[in-house]
Write an enzyme that holds these catalytic residues in place. Structure first.
Site, PDB file in Angstrom:
ATOM      1  N   LYS A 116       3.912  -3.950 -10.849  1.00  0.00           N
ATOM      2  CA  LYS A 116       3.957  -3.791  -9.397  1.00  0.00           C
ATOM      3  C   LYS A 116       4.513  -5.027  -8.678  1.00  0.00           C
ATOM      4  O   LYS A 116       5.254  -4.900  -7.701  1.00  0.00           O
ATOM      5  CB  LYS A 116       2.564  -3.460  -8.874  1.00  0.00           C
ATOM      6  CG  LYS A 116       2.100  -2.055  -9.231  1.00  0.00           C
ATOM      7  CD  LYS A 116       0.732  -1.775  -8.643  1.00  0.00           C
ATOM      8  CE  LYS A 116       0.345  -0.310  -8.777  1.00  0.00           C
ATOM      9  NZ  LYS A 116       0.284   0.140 -10.163  1.00  0.00           N
ATOM     10  N   GLU A 200      -2.564  -6.847  -1.070  1.00  0.00           N
ATOM     11  CA  GLU A 200      -1.828  -6.106  -0.050  1.00  0.00           C
ATOM     12  C   GLU A 200      -2.699  -5.956   1.187  1.00  0.00           C
ATOM     13  O   GLU A 200      -3.929  -5.888   1.086  1.00  0.00           O
ATOM     14  CB  GLU A 200      -1.456  -4.696  -0.540  1.00  0.00           C
ATOM     15  CG  GLU A 200      -0.348  -4.621  -1.535  1.00  0.00           C
ATOM     16  CD  GLU A 200      -0.035  -3.184  -1.909  1.00  0.00           C
ATOM     17  OE1 GLU A 200      -0.777  -2.271  -1.468  1.00  0.00           O
ATOM     18  OE2 GLU A 200       0.930  -2.964  -2.648  1.00  0.00           O
ATOM     19  N   HIS A 235      -8.021   8.509  -5.545  1.00  0.00           N
ATOM     20  CA  HIS A 235      -6.633   8.158  -5.832  1.00  0.00           C
ATOM     21  C   HIS A 235      -5.903   9.225  -6.665  1.00  0.00           C
ATOM     22  O   HIS A 235      -4.785   8.978  -7.130  1.00  0.00           O
ATOM     23  CB  HIS A 235      -6.534   6.799  -6.534  1.00  0.00           C
ATOM     24  CG  HIS A 235      -7.202   5.692  -5.780  1.00  0.00           C
ATOM     25  ND1 HIS A 235      -6.699   5.191  -4.596  1.00  0.00           N
ATOM     26  CD2 HIS A 235      -8.338   4.990  -6.031  1.00  0.00           C
ATOM     27  CE1 HIS A 235      -7.497   4.235  -4.159  1.00  0.00           C
ATOM     28  NE2 HIS A 235      -8.488   4.091  -5.012  1.00  0.00           N
ATOM     29  N   ARG A 297       9.782   9.109 -13.674  1.00  0.00           N
ATOM     30  CA  ARG A 297       9.635  10.371 -14.409  1.00  0.00           C
ATOM     31  C   ARG A 297       9.611  11.518 -13.414  1.00  0.00           C
ATOM     32  O   ARG A 297       9.610  11.305 -12.197  1.00  0.00           O
ATOM     33  CB  ARG A 297       8.331  10.366 -15.206  1.00  0.00           C
ATOM     34  CG  ARG A 297       7.113  10.072 -14.334  1.00  0.00           C
ATOM     35  CD  ARG A 297       5.812  10.240 -15.079  1.00  0.00           C
ATOM     36  NE  ARG A 297       4.670   9.688 -14.356  1.00  0.00           N
ATOM     37  CZ  ARG A 297       4.050  10.264 -13.339  1.00  0.00           C
ATOM     38  NH1 ARG A 297       4.489  11.427 -12.881  1.00  0.00           N
ATOM     39  NH2 ARG A 297       3.010   9.685 -12.760  1.00  0.00           N
TER      40      ARG A 297
END
Length: 655
Positions: A116, A200, A235, A297
């Site tokens: 990330k 973040e 999530h 993907r």
């Protein structure tokens, strides 16, 4: 186009890829584990190869076995589907090294977007907006705490190598930061072997919006518009739709252009998804949407993009992998109407969404359904179903518990939401539990229909979305009506089954009846007129007969088993059948215990009473014997299926 294709996956995505391969005249080859030997995708393939035992780590995740299957069958290409090895750069390289076509992202792209922090730096260089935060190499507690304070609370700690919500913590106060950091690092190390984190800014009204992108080997890249995947639980996506509600043309153009830049920055080839997080507190604005990550993907939710564009994304994958240019240019790709997808899982929402496994004695999924009293849709509504199992099959404990995806398309979002709710209401599954009733409630919720959604929607509305496991009164009344007709021609005639008159001081007597459900006998208050019961359930109930006495009722996606009480159930209620263990039929409070350990009891004798959903449930001895265990006492709160007591057969009473 290749002549043969091996699908290194299972379930619904394997079937989905096989459908396109068959249409294109490509020989489809399946690989399967011992648990999937009778699965539909194995039967539908032109050829299938057993690659190992049920656990994925011994079958679907063993690269050598898949490559050997490709060699033995003469496959020219391998499609990884999603999950398993689909984003494994080493596997992609091994496929190419073996001289096979890899139907997936280039290994370099997978690596570039796999971490990330590195991916965000790359996106910043490409001019793609990223969430404010810290991506630095200094991972000391002091530096991370200082950066978190500078970003401003609340913040999100995320594992650099994370995914699926693992290694992620929200922190609202400075004093909670170090504890959350330690927990996050520990989880990240255990899950990914890498305890590095990034920080973040936490978006308080987050919307999860993603853009479908496609690249070819000639350097071309396009988008196929956006999807909104904000309806999530822990999530994990639950309902996805395309396009995103509230997205104006200017914001869409800016967002999709940023996604194409992101794809080009990594020389992307094939199907991919650029995921963004948006601050929806003031509607969707281009300056309030930031890059989150890229999935290299095909996505589970790709059908909603197919429905609004009319394109077959698997066909695009196969053509691009064979070196063909993108089937269409950007200006040739158009969008029409609205599509929604719901993920039907084998899980029990009333028990904290615990997975449910077993044989599917009944499985009905609605390819078409006919809404009542709707002139506009009098010809019926089509529901696309991408399912991995069929009636009579098994939901295995070894893999993801998704049974199917239900996808609908309509002219407007409101119509699509209504269609999705009605489609989910047609689902009939037994005895495995599903989230179909939960999906009906979610798609019918006024806030969802109005587009007032964010990633906290389900948690915020859990009380009205999660079924409590208790059948509605109309269901119990109709079950009584049906079962009583089996016992007597006259619903209100006297008899041991027809004890319909209750006795109450200072009140009128009301028609009542007993019915067996979930391990106990209930008293059910009835309408005085049986016709009112029947009309109340009209067009709502479906029946499935699982035995001579049992009735399984399906209502708005949920299911319950009923039968008429018998002498074996005892006067006070039913206990466990067949064995001596008595389990809680649902979460509840133990209000009384009538026996002691070591006490001899007779069949049908009341052992204890449980109260749940404002109703009392007396649980009785299943046979003559001795109480060998009492696992609860009066005042205990118990969960569904918790052991309450056990009765052992006396030696002289043994069969």
């Amino acid at each position: 186009m290749m002549e043969s294709l091996l699908i290194a996956n299972r379930g619904e995505i394997a079937r989905r890829i096989l459908r396109t391969a068959k249409r294109l005249g490509v020989r489809g080859i399946a690989v399967y584990s011992e648990a999937d030997a009778e699965a539909p995708f194995v039967k539908e393939a032109d050829e299938a190869v057993l690659i190992g035992p049920a656990p994925a780590r011994e079958s679907y995740l063993v690269q050598a076995k898949i490559l050997e299957a490709a060699r033995k069958t003469g496959a020219q290409a391998i499609h990884p589907g999603y999950g398993f090895l689909s984003e494994n750069a080493e596997f992609a390289e091994a496929v190419q090294k073996a001289g096979l076509i890899w139907v997936g992202a280039p290994p370099s792209s997978i690596r570039a977007m796999g971490l990330k922090d590195a991916a965000k730096r790359l996106m910043q260089e490409a001019g793609v907006p990223v969430t404010p935060g810290y991506l630095g190499e200094d991972q000391s507690e002091a530096r991370l705490a200082a950066e978190a304070a500078a970003i401003g609370w609340p913040i999100l700690i995320k594992a650099v190598a994370g995914g699926g919500g693992k290694g992620m913590r929200r922190v609202d106060r400075a004093e909670d930061f170090l504890g959350a950091l330690t927990s996050c690092r520990r989880e990240a190390a255990a899950s990914f072997g890498d305890d590095r984190v990034l920080l973040e800014k936490y978006i308080l009204n987050p919307r999860h919006i993603e853009v479908q992108v496609f690249g070819d080997q000639q350097g071309g890249a396009v988008h196929l518009f956006e999807r909104d995947c904000s309806l999530q639980r822990r999530h994990q996506k639950v309902i996805e739709e395309a396009p995103a509600p509230g997205m104006d043309p200017a914001t869409r153009e800016a967002l999709c252009a940023a996604a194409v830049r992101a794809a080009k920055a990594v020389d992307y080839v094939g199907a991919g998804t650029i995921e963004f997080i948006a601050d929806g507190s003031e509607g969707l604005r281009a300056d309030r949407i930031w890059f989150m990550e890229m999935n290299t993907r095909l996505q589970v939710e790709h059908p909603v993009t197919e429905e609004i564009t009319g394109e077959d994304l698997v066909e695009w994958q196969l053509r691009v992998a064979c070196g063909e240019p993108l089937p269409k240019t950007q200006d040739q790709i158009t969008m029409k109407g609205w599509a929604m997808e719901a993920r039907l899982y084998a899980e029990n929402p009333a028990a904290g969404f615990l997975p449910s496994t077993g044989r599917l004695e009944r499985l009905h999924l609605p390819s078409w359904f006919y809404p009542p009293d709707d002139e506009k849709m009098r010809f019926g509504v089509h529901c696309r179903v991408d399912a991995g199992v069929e009636e009579g099959g098994e939901v295995s404990p070894y893999y993801d518990p998704m049974i199917a995806k239900l996808i609908v398309h309509a002219d407007t979002r409101e119509e699509a939401a209504r269609n999705l709710a009605m489609g989910c209401a047609q689902v009939q599954v037994w005895p495995v539990k599903t989230n179909a009733g939960f999906l009906v409630r979610a798609a019918s919720d006024p806030d969802f229909i109005a587009g007032r959604i964010d990633t906290g929607f389900i948690e915020r509305h859990a009380e009205r979305l999660v079924p409590d496991g208790e059948p509605p009164l109309v269901v119990m009344q109709t079950a009584v009506l049906d079962l009583t007709r089996e016992k007597s021609r006259n619903l209100w005639s006297p008899g041991p089954w027809d004890r319909l008159q209750g006795f109450r001081l200072n009140a009128d007597s009301a028609p009542r009846a007993e019915i067996w459900i979930a391990g106990g006998v209930r008293w059910v208050d009835l309408e005085a007129d049986p016709q009112k019961i029947a009309s109340g359930a009209q067009l709502s109930l479906n029946w499935f007969f699982s035995g001579e006495e049992d009735r399984v009722v399906f209502y708005h996606g949920e299911a319950w088993a009923f039968r008429a009480p018998t002498a074996d159930d005892g006067a006070e209620g039913a206990g466990a059948e067949g064995g001596g263990e008595i389990f809680a039929p649902m979460p509840g409070l133990v209000v009384s215990v009538e026996v002691a350990e070591g006490e001899k009891v007779a069949k049908g004798q009341k052992l204890l009473t449980l109260t749940a959903m404002k109703m009392e449930h007396a649980l009785a001895a299943p046979f003559d014997g001795t109480v060998t265990r009492l696992a609860v006492k009066a005042g205990d709160q118990v969960t569904e299926s918790a052991l309450l007591a056990a009765v052992g057969r006396d030696e002289e009473g043994a069969a």
